[in-house]
Design a protein around this motif. Structure first.
Motif, PDB file in Angstrom:
ATOM      1  N   GLN A 119      -9.614  -5.113  -8.841  1.00 46.80           N
ATOM      2  CA  GLN A 119      -9.161  -5.300 -10.227  1.00 46.80           C
ATOM      3  C   GLN A 119      -7.746  -4.755 -10.467  1.00 46.80           C
ATOM      4  O   GLN A 119      -7.244  -4.840 -11.584  1.00 46.80           O
ATOM      5  N   ASP A 120      -7.111  -4.215  -9.447  1.00 47.70           N
ATOM      6  CA  ASP A 120      -5.746  -3.720  -9.614  1.00 47.70           C
ATOM      7  C   ASP A 120      -4.809  -4.868  -9.964  1.00 47.70           C
ATOM      8  O   ASP A 120      -5.012  -6.002  -9.517  1.00 47.70           O
ATOM      9  N   PRO A 121      -3.787  -4.593 -10.754  1.00 43.63           N
ATOM     10  CA  PRO A 121      -2.824  -5.653 -11.067  1.00 43.63           C
ATOM     11  C   PRO A 121      -2.098  -6.104  -9.805  1.00 43.63           C
ATOM     12  O   PRO A 121      -1.917  -5.335  -8.868  1.00 43.63           O
ATOM     13  N   THR A 122      -1.728  -7.341  -9.794  1.00 40.36           N
ATOM     14  CA  THR A 122      -1.013  -7.885  -8.643  1.00 40.36           C
ATOM     15  C   THR A 122       0.417  -8.232  -9.032  1.00 40.36           C
ATOM     16  O   THR A 122       0.749  -8.326 -10.211  1.00 40.36           O
ATOM     17  N   VAL A 123       1.225  -8.433  -8.041  1.00 43.54           N
ATOM     18  CA  VAL A 123       2.630  -8.779  -8.247  1.00 43.54           C
ATOM     19  C   VAL A 123       2.874 -10.111  -7.566  1.00 43.54           C
ATOM     20  O   VAL A 123       2.467 -10.308  -6.417  1.00 43.54           O
ATOM     21  N   GLY A 124       3.539 -11.008  -8.269  1.00 40.87           N
ATOM     22  CA  GLY A 124       3.853 -12.307  -7.691  1.00 40.87           C
ATOM     23  C   GLY A 124       4.987 -12.196  -6.682  1.00 40.87           C
ATOM     24  O   GLY A 124       5.752 -11.231  -6.669  1.00 40.87           O
ATOM     25  N   MET A 125       5.094 -13.198  -5.819  1.00 37.56           N
ATOM     26  CA  MET A 125       6.118 -13.191  -4.774  1.00 37.56           C
ATOM     27  C   MET A 125       7.525 -13.146  -5.378  1.00 37.56           C
ATOM     28  O   MET A 125       8.389 -12.420  -4.892  1.00 37.56           O
TER      29      MET A 125
ATOM     30  N   LEU B 274       8.234  -9.661  -6.494  1.00 38.44           N
ATOM     31  CA  LEU B 274       8.386  -8.803  -5.324  1.00 38.44           C
ATOM     32  C   LEU B 274       9.766  -8.972  -4.698  1.00 38.44           C
ATOM     33  O   LEU B 274      10.456  -7.995  -4.391  1.00 38.44           O
ATOM     34  N   LEU B 275      10.181 -10.226  -4.516  1.00 40.93           N
ATOM     35  CA  LEU B 275      11.494 -10.485  -3.925  1.00 40.93           C
ATOM     36  C   LEU B 275      12.615  -9.997  -4.826  1.00 40.93           C
ATOM     37  O   LEU B 275      13.607  -9.443  -4.343  1.00 40.93           O
ATOM     38  N   ALA B 276      12.464 -10.182  -6.125  1.00 41.02           N
ATOM     39  CA  ALA B 276      13.491  -9.709  -7.060  1.00 41.02           C
ATOM     40  C   ALA B 276      13.630  -8.199  -6.971  1.00 41.02           C
ATOM     41  O   ALA B 276      14.746  -7.669  -6.933  1.00 41.02           O
ATOM     42  N   ASP B 277      12.504  -7.501  -6.912  1.00 35.88           N
ATOM     43  CA  ASP B 277      12.555  -6.039  -6.789  1.00 35.88           C
ATOM     44  C   ASP B 277      13.143  -5.623  -5.446  1.00 35.88           C
ATOM     45  O   ASP B 277      13.891  -4.653  -5.357  1.00 35.88           O
ATOM     46  N   LEU B 278      12.806  -6.356  -4.406  1.00 36.33           N
ATOM     47  CA  LEU B 278      13.268  -6.025  -3.072  1.00 36.33           C
ATOM     48  C   LEU B 278      14.789  -6.132  -2.948  1.00 36.33           C
ATOM     49  O   LEU B 278      15.440  -5.282  -2.366  1.00 36.33           O
TER      50      LEU B 278
END
Length: 86
Positions: A65-71, A74-78
């Motif tokens: 049930q943890d929140p997920t992060v879209g690709m 993720l790439l934007a943060d990376l």
């Protein structure tokens, strides 16, 4: 208690070491007096694999049930803060 053999002994008597594993015994292999490997019955390896799978499944279930992060996020943060290549 497991029998201990050196790498050289294991090499010289590999068929015997395998026969011992097949009959349910564990053999520990040493190099320079340090334990470096073990020949175990295949059932022991299968049990270890099954336990590792069960542990991974329990961990995944605990976080289902943890929140997920879209690709894209993720790439934007990376790549955030990186300067464009020159």
């Amino acid at each position: 208690m497991a029998e201990t053999v050196t790498v050289r002994e294991a090499r010289m008597h590999l068929a015997e070491v395998i026969d011992r594993a097949e009959s349910g015994e564990t053999t520990v292999v040493t190099r320079n007096g340090k334990r470096v490997a073990a020949l175990v019955p295949i059932e022991v390896l299968d049990a270890l694999d099954a336990a590792a799978d069960e542990l991974a499944a329990r961990e995944a279930e605990a976080h289902r049930q943890d929140p997920t992060v879209g690709m894209a996020e993720l790439l934007a943060d990376l790549f955030e803060g990186e300067s464009p290549a020159a």
